[in-house]
Design an enzyme around this catalytic site. Sequence first.
Site, PDB file in Angstrom:
ATOM      1  N   SER A   1      18.787 -35.894 -13.932  1.00 34.32           N
ATOM      2  CA  SER A   1      18.548 -37.606 -13.470  1.00 34.32           C
ATOM      3  C   SER A   1      17.041 -37.557 -12.509  1.00 34.32           C
ATOM      4  O   SER A   1      17.528 -38.561 -12.467  1.00 34.32           O
ATOM      5  CB  SER A   1      19.918 -37.657 -12.655  1.00 34.32           C
TER       6      SER A   1
ATOM      7  N   GLU B   1      20.732 -49.565  -0.393  1.00 35.16           N
ATOM      8  CA  GLU B   1      21.497 -48.228   0.701  1.00 35.16           C
ATOM      9  C   GLU B   1      20.212 -47.155  -0.438  1.00 35.16           C
ATOM     10  O   GLU B   1      20.365 -47.737  -1.376  1.00 35.16           O
ATOM     11  CB  GLU B   1      22.250 -48.574   0.918  1.00 35.16           C
TER      12      GLU B   1
ATOM     13  N   LYS C   1      17.495 -43.936 -11.900  1.00 36.64           N
ATOM     14  CA  LYS C   1      17.713 -44.673 -10.929  1.00 36.64           C
ATOM     15  C   LYS C   1      17.290 -46.537 -11.033  1.00 36.64           C
ATOM     16  O   LYS C   1      17.671 -47.788 -11.070  1.00 36.64           O
ATOM     17  CB  LYS C   1      17.405 -44.933  -9.361  1.00 36.64           C
TER      18      LYS C   1
END
Lengths: 260, 407
Positions: free
Chosen positions: B389, B122, B100
């Site tokens: 990830s 969010e 991210k």
Amino acid sequence: MTRIESVFARPGHKALIAYLTVGYPSIEATLELVPALVNSGCDMVELGIPFSDPLADGTTIQRASYRALQQGMTPQRCLEVAHQLRQRVGAPLIFMTYYNPVLRYGLSSFCRACADAGVDGLIIPDLPPEEGGELEKLTRRHRLDLIYLVAPTTIEERLGLVAARSQGFIYLVSLRGVTGVREALPADLEGLVARLRRKTSKPICVGFGISTPEQARWVAKLADGVILGSRILEIVESSDRPTQAAASFIRQLRDAIEES
Amino acid sequence: MKMSDKERIPAYHLPDTHGRFGQFGGRYVPETLMSALEALDKAYREAQQDAHFQKRLAELLKNYAGRPTPLYYAARLTEHCGGARIFLKREDLAHTGAHKINNTLGQGLLAERMGKRRVVAETGAGQHGVATATVCAMLGLEGIVYMGEEDIRRQSLNVFRMKLLGAEVRPVSGGSQTLKDAINEAIRDWVTNVDSTHYLLGSVVGPHPYPMMVRDFQSVIGEEARWQILEAAGRLPDYAVACVGGGSNAIGLFHPLVNDPEVKFIGVEAGGLGLASGKHGASLVAGSIGVLHGTKSYILQDEVGQIRETHSISAGLDYPGVGPEHSYYKESGRASYVAVSDEEALEGFQLLCEKEGIVPALEPAHAIYYAAELARQLTKEQIILVNLSGRGDKDLDIVAQATGIQL
């Protein structure tokens, strides 16, 4: 002349437009509320087809939508309610909903069903003109007005686009934000209406944030119509006799607007 | 090697100027946001051409986020499966523990460039919220993160991390109290504060330009993996496998390989309690076309177009939509999508812990499980590249609970 046009054809008359979520608190309540509001001086009614994710709406309409959905409201049942209301009132009925339920119903079938039910127009807050081309062709074919929205953030180049594409009237969002009661309306509303007037001769109706007769009077001086939703739902929610209370509120608004 | 390979890749022109990937994508948002999206698109395109911006982003990716992340040959996992060789792209080793950060660094710099000092975001699992809070702290921006109450309960560690980093976490009590509702609330905030605020959307979903912009910021994953696997194995993989919620880590891996037809893409969605149960997050495998959060894509909806409540053991995959580019990949056949259940994801989680000493997040544990199953059916000459990830520290409570262990 369409039913919507005839509202704006009366010289000096300002339109009072009420929003209700269909099926909130019940279908029976909607069937009773709409004629009562029309008889008390409301010129058009926006019928909200509830959607699970109403991202342009504040907490009041979110709550009403949620409750209506819990009671099993669907676009089909909203169409049936509109059809019944059409037998009882002559005022224009406009569906307000989000794009996904319409897309799921089928754009063509939905427009046909709206026309058959006696619905006059559609407001879809998450469908800007850039994405509305396909639906617009169908609304024209079925003689429905697809009403687009203008916001305080709409830049000059887009004002002309939205004004040209909107049918029936232009829905001017008074403020930056979601639907719901506000203590004060933005002071620059007057300038915004003036900017839009320079682009179009179509009627301009202002909504979002309007909740008192005083606010309605001020807006009616600037624009061709005033739209109220959340405040009416709050009255319906909190009153023991919701129909009488909402009708009485509409009369106050009508009186205030007449004074403008 | 890096540059010449990049130059070899023919241009891939999607989305078009309207933000369309075929029939998918677009901009289905309230009018209030149209000008802001236009301005964002313009600012992003200018930043792409600005050498100073690109240099600063590259430096931060290297010195702050720790890129390039390693490509690791999972020898014991490969041996255990007895088939194709499995390589892991170690996004779990990036700063904040997930991919991210690639996107939040890019958008954070963009917010700064646009003069927007307030950032809303969010979060589902909390990884994007943490990455946003991190970048806000580093750039001195005000950060507000919307998070569903259900997710706040199951990801309390990440909530604490965000607060430590100076962000405000706002609980969202509407709807299913998960990622979808957090996005609704973040959009409502943005509509209200659009002049001062940048909406730092965390996945390749939402209105144009987000799916394109987030893809581009995440493409660093696939760009690195491409030269790394060429270095390590001398050729490209047969399969690229990644989990898909909104789909940002998967697109980040896939996009730089899109013009390498020998590489097959597999996106792994959340099968939850099983597709038949209706309690899952598999928009592409089990959904239908619709419009959610400003974009046309595959979504999970009922027969009248209401958005369905979803379920996944991993909060990051608990979302009823998916990025429009994935819908395009599905429709064009470029990628295929499968679903892996909660139970299978837990197996994948344990497998990686035991065989490789790596604790994966529950999201990529879905991809690990699928890759292990796939490897068994392939030969030893074949290669599977899996995007790992994120790391699994945040999920230890959930795994303990799901496996009946008292902490």
